[in-house]
Design a protein around this motif. Structure first.
Motif, short mmCIF file in Angstrom:
data_model
loop_
_atom_site.label_atom_id
_atom_site.label_comp_id
_atom_site.label_asym_id
_atom_site.label_seq_id
_atom_site.Cartn_x
_atom_site.Cartn_y
_atom_site.Cartn_z
N VAL A 85 0.86 -1.19 0.00
CA VAL A 85 0.00 0.00 0.00
C VAL A 85 0.90 1.24 0.00
O VAL A 85 1.79 1.36 0.85
CB VAL A 85 -0.93 0.00 1.24
N PRO A 86 0.70 2.17 -0.96
CA PRO A 86 1.54 3.38 -1.00
C PRO A 86 1.43 4.17 0.30
O PRO A 86 0.40 4.12 1.00
CB PRO A 86 0.95 4.18 -2.17
N PRO A 87 2.50 4.90 0.67
CA PRO A 87 2.50 5.62 1.96
C PRO A 87 1.34 6.59 2.12
O PRO A 87 0.80 6.73 3.23
CB PRO A 87 3.85 6.34 1.96
N ASN A 88 0.93 7.26 1.03
CA ASN A 88 -0.14 8.25 1.15
C ASN A 88 -1.52 7.61 1.34
O ASN A 88 -2.50 8.30 1.62
CB ASN A 88 -0.17 9.17 -0.09
N LYS A 89 -1.60 6.26 1.20
CA LYS A 89 -2.88 5.58 1.39
C LYS A 89 -2.91 4.75 2.68
O LYS A 89 -3.88 4.05 2.93
CB LYS A 89 -3.17 4.69 0.18
N ARG A 90 -1.85 4.83 3.45
CA ARG A 90 -1.81 4.04 4.69
C ARG A 90 -2.51 4.73 5.85
O ARG A 90 -2.83 4.10 6.85
CB ARG A 90 -0.36 3.72 5.06
N GLY A 91 -2.66 6.04 5.77
CA GLY A 91 -3.36 6.77 6.83
C GLY A 91 -2.56 6.92 8.11
O GLY A 91 -3.13 7.00 9.20
N PHE A 92 -1.22 6.94 7.99
CA PHE A 92 -0.37 7.10 9.16
C PHE A 92 0.10 8.55 9.27
O PHE A 92 0.26 9.24 8.26
CB PHE A 92 0.87 6.21 9.07
N GLY A 93 0.34 9.01 10.49
CA GLY A 93 0.96 10.31 10.71
C GLY A 93 2.43 10.11 10.98
O GLY A 93 2.82 9.11 11.57
N MET A 94 3.25 11.07 10.54
CA MET A 94 4.69 10.93 10.74
C MET A 94 5.33 12.26 11.06
O MET A 94 5.02 13.28 10.42
CB MET A 94 5.35 10.30 9.51
N VAL A 95 6.24 12.26 12.03
CA VAL A 95 7.00 13.47 12.39
C VAL A 95 8.48 13.10 12.33
O VAL A 95 8.92 12.15 12.99
CB VAL A 95 6.64 13.98 13.81
N PHE A 96 9.23 13.87 11.54
CA PHE A 96 10.66 13.60 11.34
C PHE A 96 11.49 14.48 12.29
O PHE A 96 10.97 15.31 13.02
CB PHE A 96 11.06 13.90 9.89
N GLN A 97 12.83 14.28 12.20
CA GLN A 97 13.76 15.10 12.97
C GLN A 97 13.60 16.58 12.62
O GLN A 97 13.57 17.44 13.49
CB GLN A 97 15.20 14.67 12.69
N SER A 98 13.52 16.86 11.33
CA SER A 98 13.27 18.24 10.90
C SER A 98 11.76 18.39 10.79
O SER A 98 11.09 17.58 10.14
CB SER A 98 13.92 18.51 9.53
N TYR A 99 11.22 19.41 11.42
CA TYR A 99 9.76 19.52 11.56
C TYR A 99 9.06 19.88 10.26
O TYR A 99 7.87 19.65 10.10
CB TYR A 99 9.42 20.55 12.65
N ALA A 100 9.81 20.44 9.29
CA ALA A 100 9.24 20.80 7.98
C ALA A 100 8.01 21.68 8.13
O ALA A 100 6.99 21.48 7.47
CB ALA A 100 8.92 19.54 7.18
N ILE A 101 8.09 22.67 9.02
CA ILE A 101 7.00 23.64 9.18
C ILE A 101 7.03 24.62 8.01
O ILE A 101 8.09 25.09 7.61
CB ILE A 101 7.17 24.41 10.52
N TRP A 102 5.86 24.92 7.47
CA TRP A 102 5.79 25.90 6.37
C TRP A 102 6.02 27.30 6.93
O TRP A 102 5.21 27.81 7.71
CB TRP A 102 4.43 25.84 5.67
N PRO A 103 7.13 27.97 6.58
CA PRO A 103 7.47 29.26 7.20
C PRO A 103 6.53 30.40 6.81
O PRO A 103 6.40 31.37 7.56
CB PRO A 103 8.90 29.53 6.70
N HIS A 104 5.87 30.29 5.63
CA HIS A 104 5.02 31.39 5.17
C HIS A 104 3.58 31.25 5.67
O HIS A 104 2.72 32.06 5.32
CB HIS A 104 5.02 31.43 3.63
N MET A 105 3.31 30.23 6.49
CA MET A 105 1.95 29.99 6.99
C MET A 105 1.87 30.25 8.49
O MET A 105 2.86 30.17 9.21
CB MET A 105 1.53 28.54 6.73
N THR A 106 0.67 30.55 8.94
CA THR A 106 0.42 30.69 10.37
C THR A 106 0.33 29.31 11.01
O THR A 106 0.33 28.28 10.32
CB THR A 106 -0.91 31.43 10.63
N VAL A 107 0.23 29.30 12.34
CA VAL A 107 0.07 28.05 13.07
C VAL A 107 -1.18 27.30 12.59
O VAL A 107 -1.13 26.10 12.30
CB VAL A 107 -0.02 28.33 14.59
#
Length: 374
Positions: free
Chosen positions: A79-101
């Protein structure tokens, strides 16, 4: 809930050699529990997590969630990763800098295949932001958040899709020591309150002990011991686990006698004669390693009474003040023993010192894993 059976994952190194990153990895994680893969760099823990996420394709094995396979070599399921329905948090948070919380947290709902109304998005986002204590910062720009707040926002973004499984890959490694300690409590609270099944990857044994319901210690692609944090710490099954999980002293020893009843033994060791309990299968002449945690050593300027079976004398080689505790190096000939004591123990460096160890705190091990010098 999560079931991993016989997982093998390999990949080619830059030089073309085959790296066996995960070898015959098997474990189960019940619903609502936090399970940690613990081990040094290169042991296969992140590869195992990425295999569960679908970011790596294993060569054999089976991964299922609630009985449904997301990967099975035998059934040719992937099953492809986008269809597994899992949440994932990496070492780098990959927060979108141009967006609000709020925008960062709502992004997965807005770009996903399922369509949500504006009201549904607001309800779900505010619920997760409240759980990570960021509800009061919805309009703040992500770049104006502290490291701990960014980490919690990355967690909120993973939780907003209400995943069946949460995968965390060293999420606290970029934080400073004090914030990391605080975030351990936050993570534990959030995981328990939301009752979300979680796989956590770390090389930090303190983190694993603090957060986990169960720990699997990995080495060279394999799980070498699995159990509760307390059982892993108090009853290591190899010198590798004993050494990796916490600080410990090793004393090489030879069995000199065995109790007439039970499994208690007396050994000749590098620090003297030690009474050791529960060494099943030990025979006179067997070579052992006796493991002693620093906090199990009791220091005293006065010699102990005859009732103490494991009593020794050494010299203070060095000591380090750590605030709530004082670490002593006690020299006994060529052997240095590390002891952890209350700061009220003020024996000067160079002075003699006595120490005692309860036999119940001596862990005998018989394995051939090389021992680092202590």
């Amino acid at each position: 809930m999560l079931n991993v059976v016989g997982l093998h994952t390999e990949y080619a190194s830059p030089k073309g050699a085959t790296v066996k990153a995960a070898q015959d990895v098997s474990f189960e994680v019940p619903e609502g529990k936090l399970f940690t893969l613990l081990g040094p760099s290169g042991c296969g823990k992140t590869t195992t997590l990425r295999s569960i996420a679908g970011l790596e394709k294993p060569v054999s094995g089976n991964i299922s969630v609630n009985g449904a396979a997301v990967y099975s070599a035998a059934q040719n399921v992937f099953v492809p990763p986008n269809k597994r329905g899992f949440g994932m948090v990496f070492q780098s948070y990959a927060i979108w800098p141009h967006m609000t919380v709020f925008q960062n947290a709502s992004f997965p709902l807005e770009v996903g295949k399922k369509s949500y109304s504006k009201k549904e998005i607001e309800t779900r986002v505010m619920r997760v932001l409240e759980s990570v204590e960021l509800a009061h910062l919805t309009q703040r720009e992500a770049t104006r958040l502290s490291g701990g707040q960014q980490q919690r926002l990355a967690l909120a973004r993973a939780l907003v899709m209400e995943p069946k499984l949460l995968l965390l890959d060293e999420p606290l490694s970029n934080l400073d020591s004090k914030l990391r300690d605080k975030m351990r409590f936050e993570l534990k609270r959030i995981q328990r309150e939301l009752n979300i099944t979680t796989i956590y990857v770390t090389h930090d044994q303190s983190e694993a002990l603090a957060l986990s319901h169960e720990i699997a210690v990995m080495r060279e692609g394999r799980i070498i011991q699995q159990g509760t944090p307390r059982s892993i710490y108090e009853h290591p099954q190899s010198t590798f686990v004993a050494d990796f999980v916490g600080t410990i002293n090793f004393a090489k020893a030879t069995v000199r006698s065995i109790a007439s009843q039970g499994n208690d033994v007396v050994v000749d060791s590098e620090i003297g004669i030690i009474h050791v309990p529960n060494c099943p299968g030990c025979k006179v002449g067997d070579e052992l390693v006796v493991c002693i945690r620093p906090e199990s050593i009791h220091l005293s300027d006065a010699p102990p009474g005859p009732e103490h079976s494991n009593a020794f004398k050494g010299t203070v080689n060095a000591k380090i003040f750590l605030g709530e505790v004082l670490d002593f190096q006690v020299r006994m000939g060529d052997k240095i023993m590390l002891a952890r004591s209350h700061p009220s123990q003020k024996t000067p460096v160079g002075n003699p010192i006595h120490f005692m160890v309860n036999p119940a705190d001596c862990i005998p091990l018989k394995d051939n894993i090389s021992i680092s010098s202590h």
